[in-house]
Motif scaffolding. Structure first.
Motif, mmCIF file in Angstrom:
data_model
loop_
_atom_site.group_PDB
_atom_site.id
_atom_site.type_symbol
_atom_site.label_atom_id
_atom_site.label_comp_id
_atom_site.label_asym_id
_atom_site.label_seq_id
_atom_site.Cartn_x
_atom_site.Cartn_y
_atom_site.Cartn_z
ATOM 1 N N LYS A 106 -15.584 -8.443 24.904
ATOM 2 C CA LYS A 106 -14.153 -8.145 24.772
ATOM 3 C C LYS A 106 -13.747 -7.103 25.800
ATOM 4 O O LYS A 106 -14.422 -6.079 25.928
ATOM 5 C CB LYS A 106 -13.854 -7.630 23.370
ATOM 6 N N LYS B 240 -10.594 -4.725 27.764
ATOM 7 C CA LYS B 240 -9.301 -4.093 27.568
ATOM 8 C C LYS B 240 -8.289 -4.678 28.539
ATOM 9 O O LYS B 240 -8.621 -4.975 29.691
ATOM 10 C CB LYS B 240 -9.419 -2.578 27.782
ATOM 11 N N ASP C 123 -8.011 -7.318 24.628
ATOM 12 C CA ASP C 123 -7.470 -6.378 23.640
ATOM 13 C C ASP C 123 -6.460 -5.460 24.325
ATOM 14 O O ASP C 123 -6.825 -4.670 25.188
ATOM 15 C CB ASP C 123 -8.632 -5.558 23.058
ATOM 16 N N ASN D 214 -4.481 -3.257 22.638
ATOM 17 C CA ASN D 214 -4.190 -2.067 21.833
ATOM 18 C C ASN D 214 -2.680 -1.814 21.751
ATOM 19 O O ASN D 214 -2.201 -0.721 22.050
ATOM 20 C CB ASN D 214 -4.923 -0.832 22.371
ATOM 21 N N GLU E 153 -6.192 -9.613 21.179
ATOM 22 C CA GLU E 153 -6.179 -8.607 20.115
ATOM 23 C C GLU E 153 -5.037 -7.613 20.301
ATOM 24 O O GLU E 153 -4.804 -7.139 21.405
ATOM 25 C CB GLU E 153 -7.529 -7.887 20.127
ATOM 26 N N GLU E 154 -4.389 -7.283 19.203
ATOM 27 C CA GLU E 154 -3.276 -6.332 19.192
ATOM 28 C C GLU E 154 -2.355 -6.491 20.406
ATOM 29 O O GLU E 154 -2.169 -5.546 21.188
ATOM 30 C CB GLU E 154 -3.794 -4.899 19.107
ATOM 31 N N GLU F 81 -6.741 -3.356 13.039
ATOM 32 C CA GLU F 81 -7.511 -2.111 13.019
ATOM 33 C C GLU F 81 -6.635 -0.908 12.672
ATOM 34 O O GLU F 81 -7.146 0.137 12.299
ATOM 35 C CB GLU F 81 -8.237 -1.898 14.360
HETATM 36 MG MG MG Z 1 -9.055 -3.199 19.276
#
Ligand code: MG
Length: 376
Positions: free
Chosen positions: A165, A167, A195, A197, A221-222, A247
């Motif tokens: 994964k 960022k 991801d 975030n 993700e997010e 999360e």
């Molecule tokens: Mg995350």
């Protein structure tokens, strides 16, 4: 059996090199460990996610006095007591993280008292090895990411990972280029997740999703703010990539609206934040109704990591099938001395898989001398 003592340990460790993601830069790792001791001499450990001055105060000043003298094996009754006592001012966030730590410690004691590994006490069956995905590809450092990421990918491949994964959140253009670079570095047989975030608006997240849709992304993700359920739905409607998140969410009461809205394909409660094992099992039960795969966020020490593994092995899931479920649990690859150094024997890792601990309780023994070394 009665709880005789609750102790908190604020641990912190400076990093040799800071690293960043879309929200801030990490210069140190920190976490709160909680020890619960009984009058029979049994001890259980838990962990709380979040800034440690706050989680420590929640546990020490507010929650611990409520559980002293209670039987730690009454996990359901204790959870209800703690949550009910705090609901007027803390149904999410720090207070629930504090409840999580106590809940994990009580489950650790309960399973130890029964002479069982935690996953068994939760009703799970043995699975020797659990496949992990590597969480890495953070920002920062002197080397350009275009050069750093392929080297990092090599390292994970060499460690046996078959899923990784990365960022995103540096802007749609740059993200799309970096995702392509990582995909080229790992080939087409390795799973890749991204991801953000919650760095993006729905419009931006859709744009990024469309640009990387051809790169076989397991989940995004997010993508948007965790407060924007409709935003998740908008992204989901407009890109072919499954969405992950959760999360930053707490308890069954926080997750249920996300499930009902079908905002997520993968739900990621953190055991050390969402309400502990008691609550994560309920979140997973709810998720199973909506056929959502629950795979925990895990970013803490060996204690939180063990809790996440036992939960993952025991959680309810649906639908059933002759084809085994494709399991994948988070394996943080960033620098974190608290991950392995505070237990006598770290959880065994081999060829991209974790061995489910078979010892009683969490199956990890906290090393008190090591804890003292990292104490704030
Ligand atoms: Mg995350």
């Amino acid at each position: 059996m009665k709880i005789a003592d609750v102790r908190t340990y604020r641990l912190s460790c400076d990093l040799s090199e800071p690293f960043a993601f879309s929200q801030w830069t990490y210069r140190r790792r920190e976490t709160l460990l909680v020890s619960v001791r009984t009058d029979t001499g049994l001890e259980g450990w838990g962990e709380a996610y979040g800034p440690t001055p706050l989680t420590e105060s929640a546990v020490r000043e507010f929650l611990a006095p409520l559980v002293r003298g209670k039987d730690p094996r009454d996990t359901e009754a204790l959870w209800r007591l703690l949550f009910a006592r705090g609901i007027d001012y803390g149904s999410k966030g720090i207070l629930v993280a504090g409840i999580s730590a106590l809940d994990i410690a009580c489950w650790d004691i309960k399973a130890r008292a029964a002479g069982q590994p935690l996953y068994r006490a939760l009703g799970g069956e043995p699975v020797e090895w659990v496949p992990c995905y590597a969480t890495g590809f953070y920002f920062g450092g002197d080397e350009p990411l275009e050069r750093k990421f392929p080297t990092e990918a090599e390292r994970y491949l060499a460690a046996g990972f078959r899923a990784m994964k990365m960022k995103v959140g540096l802007g749609v253009e740059r993200d799309a280029a970096l995702v392509r670079i990582v995909r080229e570095a790992i080939g087409d047989q390795v799973q890749l997740m991204v991801d953000a975030n919650h760095a993006y608006s729905p419009v931006e997240a859709v744009e990024l999703g469309r640009r990387i849709a051809g790169l076989d992304i397991t989940w995004f993700e997010e993508p948007v703010s965790p407060l924007d359920v409709e935003g998740y739905r908008e992204v989901k409607r407009n890109i072919p990539i499954p969405l992950a998140g959760g999360e930053c969410e707490y308890t069954r009461f926080g997750f249920e609206p996300l499930f009902r809205a079908r905002a997520l394909d993968y739900a990621q409660p953190d055991l050390c934040a969402c309400g502990g094992l008691s609550e994560a099992m309920k979140i997973a039960t709810l998720a199973s109704v909506y056929q959502i795969h629950v795979t925990p966020h895990a970013w803490g020490s060996a204690v939180g990591q063990a809790a996440a593994l036992h939960f993952y092995a025991a959680r309810p899931s649906h639908p059933a099938s002759l084809t085994p479920e494709r399991k994948l649990i988070e394996c943080d690859q960033t620098e974190n001395p608290l991950r392995n150094n505070i237990v006598k024997t770290p959880i065994q890792f081999q060829e991209g898989k974790w061995r489910l601990p078979e010892g009683p309780g969490l199956g990890v023994e906290v090393d008190r001398e090591a804890v003292e070394r990292y104490l704030v």
